[in-house]
Scaffold this motif. Structure first.
Motif, PDB file in Angstrom:
ATOM      1  N   TRP A 132     -11.668  -3.527  32.386  1.00 42.23           N
ATOM      2  CA  TRP A 132     -10.486  -2.683  32.385  1.00 42.23           C
ATOM      3  C   TRP A 132      -9.773  -2.382  33.472  1.00 42.23           C
ATOM      4  O   TRP A 132      -8.575  -2.280  33.508  1.00 42.23           O
ATOM      5  CB  TRP A 132     -11.083  -1.246  31.901  1.00 42.23           C
ATOM      6  CG  TRP A 132     -11.519  -1.257  30.402  1.00 42.23           C
ATOM      7  CD1 TRP A 132     -11.166  -1.809  29.499  1.00 42.23           C
ATOM      8  CD2 TRP A 132     -12.408  -0.005  29.847  1.00 42.23           C
ATOM      9  NE1 TRP A 132     -11.945  -1.782  28.214  1.00 42.23           N
ATOM     10  CE2 TRP A 132     -12.648  -0.770  28.207  1.00 42.23           C
ATOM     11  CE3 TRP A 132     -13.261   0.970  30.447  1.00 42.23           C
ATOM     12  CZ2 TRP A 132     -13.268   0.150  27.442  1.00 42.23           C
ATOM     13  CZ3 TRP A 132     -13.844   1.583  29.588  1.00 42.23           C
ATOM     14  CH2 TRP A 132     -14.075   1.369  28.117  1.00 42.23           C
ATOM     15  N   MET A 133     -10.526  -2.294  34.692  1.00 37.75           N
ATOM     16  CA  MET A 133      -9.977  -2.329  36.064  1.00 37.75           C
ATOM     17  C   MET A 133      -9.076  -3.402  36.470  1.00 37.75           C
ATOM     18  O   MET A 133      -7.915  -3.207  36.852  1.00 37.75           O
ATOM     19  CB  MET A 133     -11.205  -1.844  37.003  1.00 37.75           C
ATOM     20  CG  MET A 133     -10.421  -2.052  38.373  1.00 37.75           C
ATOM     21  SD  MET A 133     -11.944  -1.903  39.733  1.00 37.75           S
ATOM     22  CE  MET A 133     -12.477  -0.327  39.493  1.00 37.75           C
ATOM     23  N   ILE A 142       2.310   0.458  37.918  1.00 37.53           N
ATOM     24  CA  ILE A 142       1.459   1.460  38.472  1.00 37.53           C
ATOM     25  C   ILE A 142       0.633   1.060  39.543  1.00 37.53           C
ATOM     26  O   ILE A 142       0.166   1.834  40.103  1.00 37.53           O
ATOM     27  CB  ILE A 142       0.721   1.842  37.431  1.00 37.53           C
ATOM     28  CG1 ILE A 142      -0.287   0.951  36.662  1.00 37.53           C
ATOM     29  CG2 ILE A 142       1.541   2.555  36.273  1.00 37.53           C
ATOM     30  CD1 ILE A 142      -1.081   1.429  35.809  1.00 37.53           C
ATOM     31  N   ALA A 143       0.550  -0.425  39.844  1.00 35.20           N
ATOM     32  CA  ALA A 143      -0.582  -0.823  40.741  1.00 35.20           C
ATOM     33  C   ALA A 143      -0.019  -2.067  41.449  1.00 35.20           C
ATOM     34  O   ALA A 143       1.147  -2.512  41.205  1.00 35.20           O
ATOM     35  CB  ALA A 143      -1.802  -1.378  40.158  1.00 35.20           C
ATOM     36  N   ASP A 144      -0.674  -2.482  42.692  1.00 36.87           N
ATOM     37  CA  ASP A 144      -0.018  -3.606  43.462  1.00 36.87           C
ATOM     38  C   ASP A 144      -1.023  -4.857  43.253  1.00 36.87           C
ATOM     39  O   ASP A 144      -1.115  -5.667  44.184  1.00 36.87           O
ATOM     40  CB  ASP A 144       0.074  -3.150  44.908  1.00 36.87           C
ATOM     41  CG  ASP A 144      -1.150  -2.456  45.540  1.00 36.87           C
ATOM     42  OD1 ASP A 144      -2.439  -2.608  44.880  1.00 36.87           O
ATOM     43  OD2 ASP A 144      -0.924  -1.962  46.847  1.00 36.87           O
ATOM     44  N   GLY A 145      -2.060  -4.804  42.433  1.00 36.23           N
ATOM     45  CA  GLY A 145      -3.301  -5.690  42.007  1.00 36.23           C
ATOM     46  C   GLY A 145      -4.445  -5.199  42.994  1.00 36.23           C
ATOM     47  O   GLY A 145      -5.330  -5.810  42.700  1.00 36.23           O
ATOM     48  N   THR A 175     -18.421   7.457  32.407  1.00 39.75           N
ATOM     49  CA  THR A 175     -18.297   6.753  31.094  1.00 39.75           C
ATOM     50  C   THR A 175     -17.297   5.549  31.329  1.00 39.75           C
ATOM     51  O   THR A 175     -17.359   4.729  30.596  1.00 39.75           O
ATOM     52  CB  THR A 175     -17.349   7.619  30.190  1.00 39.75           C
ATOM     53  OG1 THR A 175     -16.070   8.115  30.958  1.00 39.75           O
ATOM     54  CG2 THR A 175     -18.051   8.972  29.797  1.00 39.75           C
ATOM     55  N   GLY A 176     -16.780   5.419  32.498  1.00 35.46           N
ATOM     56  CA  GLY A 176     -15.826   4.091  32.755  1.00 35.46           C
ATOM     57  C   GLY A 176     -14.495   4.268  32.510  1.00 35.46           C
ATOM     58  O   GLY A 176     -13.625   3.475  32.635  1.00 35.46           O
ATOM     59  N   PRO A 181      -6.740   0.983  31.071  1.00 35.23           N
ATOM     60  CA  PRO A 181      -5.407   1.046  30.993  1.00 35.23           C
ATOM     61  C   PRO A 181      -4.875   2.150  30.363  1.00 35.23           C
ATOM     62  O   PRO A 181      -3.738   2.816  30.884  1.00 35.23           O
ATOM     63  CB  PRO A 181      -5.059  -0.178  30.531  1.00 35.23           C
ATOM     64  CG  PRO A 181      -5.968  -1.177  30.889  1.00 35.23           C
ATOM     65  CD  PRO A 181      -7.344  -0.457  30.531  1.00 35.23           C
ATOM     66  N   ALA A 182      -4.899   2.469  29.142  1.00 36.06           N
ATOM     67  CA  ALA A 182      -4.428   3.591  28.277  1.00 36.06           C
ATOM     68  C   ALA A 182      -4.548   4.858  29.155  1.00 36.06           C
ATOM     69  O   ALA A 182      -3.864   5.651  28.982  1.00 36.06           O
ATOM     70  CB  ALA A 182      -4.942   3.457  26.984  1.00 36.06           C
ATOM     71  N   ILE A 183      -5.990   4.978  29.366  1.00 35.27           N
ATOM     72  CA  ILE A 183      -6.237   6.584  29.967  1.00 35.27           C
ATOM     73  C   ILE A 183      -5.643   6.466  31.086  1.00 35.27           C
ATOM     74  O   ILE A 183      -4.753   7.722  31.622  1.00 35.27           O
ATOM     75  CB  ILE A 183      -7.715   6.352  30.274  1.00 35.27           C
ATOM     76  CG1 ILE A 183      -8.662   6.616  28.807  1.00 35.27           C
ATOM     77  CG2 ILE A 183      -8.122   7.924  30.935  1.00 35.27           C
ATOM     78  CD1 ILE A 183      -8.397   7.394  28.085  1.00 35.27           C
ATOM     79  N   VAL A 184      -5.482   5.560  32.121  1.00 36.82           N
ATOM     80  CA  VAL A 184      -4.945   5.659  33.602  1.00 36.82           C
ATOM     81  C   VAL A 184      -3.311   6.013  33.224  1.00 36.82           C
ATOM     82  O   VAL A 184      -2.683   6.733  33.981  1.00 36.82           O
ATOM     83  CB  VAL A 184      -5.063   4.588  34.393  1.00 36.82           C
ATOM     84  CG1 VAL A 184      -4.236   4.305  35.477  1.00 36.82           C
ATOM     85  CG2 VAL A 184      -6.389   4.241  34.600  1.00 36.82           C
TER      86      VAL A 184
END
Length: 227
Positions: A132-133, A142-145, A175-176, A181-184
């Motif tokens: 997931w991460m 939303i991120a740079d890798g 819970t992790g 991705p959907a939560i973030v």
């Protein structure tokens, strides 16, 4: 030549075609050879005997040869046993006629088996959360890798502080779900929709003279005279 007459009485057949009494084999003195062997069937009970129907004559598990009154068990190193759960299991072991040695072997095997299964489930969960991460950080929006972009992190943090604080953060970590991705993405979207943190708008005070029940009066009480 004169022969002596057989003075023994002939076997008299029993009623209803039952075999003669003399034809029924009797157990040798000193016990039953097969009945005394482990696992052998118990000899039939004479239902006509008063003891057969007398209450309180049932055989208890603790009366079975080899079954102890109380089982003893020392968990292997690194294992913990719930005493209440073990007591319930001991009752089943007694009903099954387990000896002390059999009880110890079965219990130790069961503990190691379930410990192994729980370990495999934990490894699978860790792998799932790690994937997931990777998927979240691979999203260029939303991120740079390696980490979330500053504006995305700020938006998600805004939701965290407003609606959950440390308790919500702890739940997401344990819970992790905080890596999914959907939560973030949901946290980031909600944070952006909230905008920059600011005191809530309490609206205009209700006019003291607005006491009517018309639509205009109701609107005035809800939104002020400028409605």
């Amino acid at each position: 030549m004169t022969t002596e007459a057989d003075t023994s009485a002939p076997a008299t057949p029993a009623a209803d075609g039952a075999p003669p009494a003399s034809a029924v084999p009797t157990a040798p003195e000193g016990g039953n050879i097969l009945g005394d062997q482990p696992g052998a069937a118990a000899p039939p009970t004479d239902v006509s005997s008063p003891e057969a129907t007398q209450p309180g004559t049932e055989t208890k598990a603790s009366d079975t040869p080899g079954v102890p009154e109380k089982y003893e068990f020392t968990p292997p190193e690194g294992f913990a046993v719930d005493p209440e759960a073990l007591n319930g299991y001991e009752g089943l072991a007694k009903d099954a006629g387990l000896t002390q040695e059999q009880f110890a072997k079965v219990t130790e095997y069961g503990l190691k088996y379930f410990h192994d299964q729980l370990g495999k489930q934990a490894e699978a969960q860790d792998l799932r959360v790690g994937n997931w991460m990777k998927e979240t950080l691979a999203d260029g929006e939303i991120a740079d890798g390696k980490t979330l972009r500053p504006e995305a992190r700020e938006a998600a943090g805004r939701v965290m502080e407003r609606f959950g604080g440390d308790d919500l953060r702890k739940a997401l970590v344990e819970t992790g779900a905080g890596n999914h991705p959907a939560i973030v993405k949901a946290f980031i979207s909600i944070g952006k929709a909230m905008g920059v943190a600011s005191p809530p708008d309490t609206g205009n005070p209700v006019p003291q003279n607005a006491k009517g029940n018309g639509l205009d009066d109701i609107a005035a009480r809800m939104y002020g005279n400028g409605a």
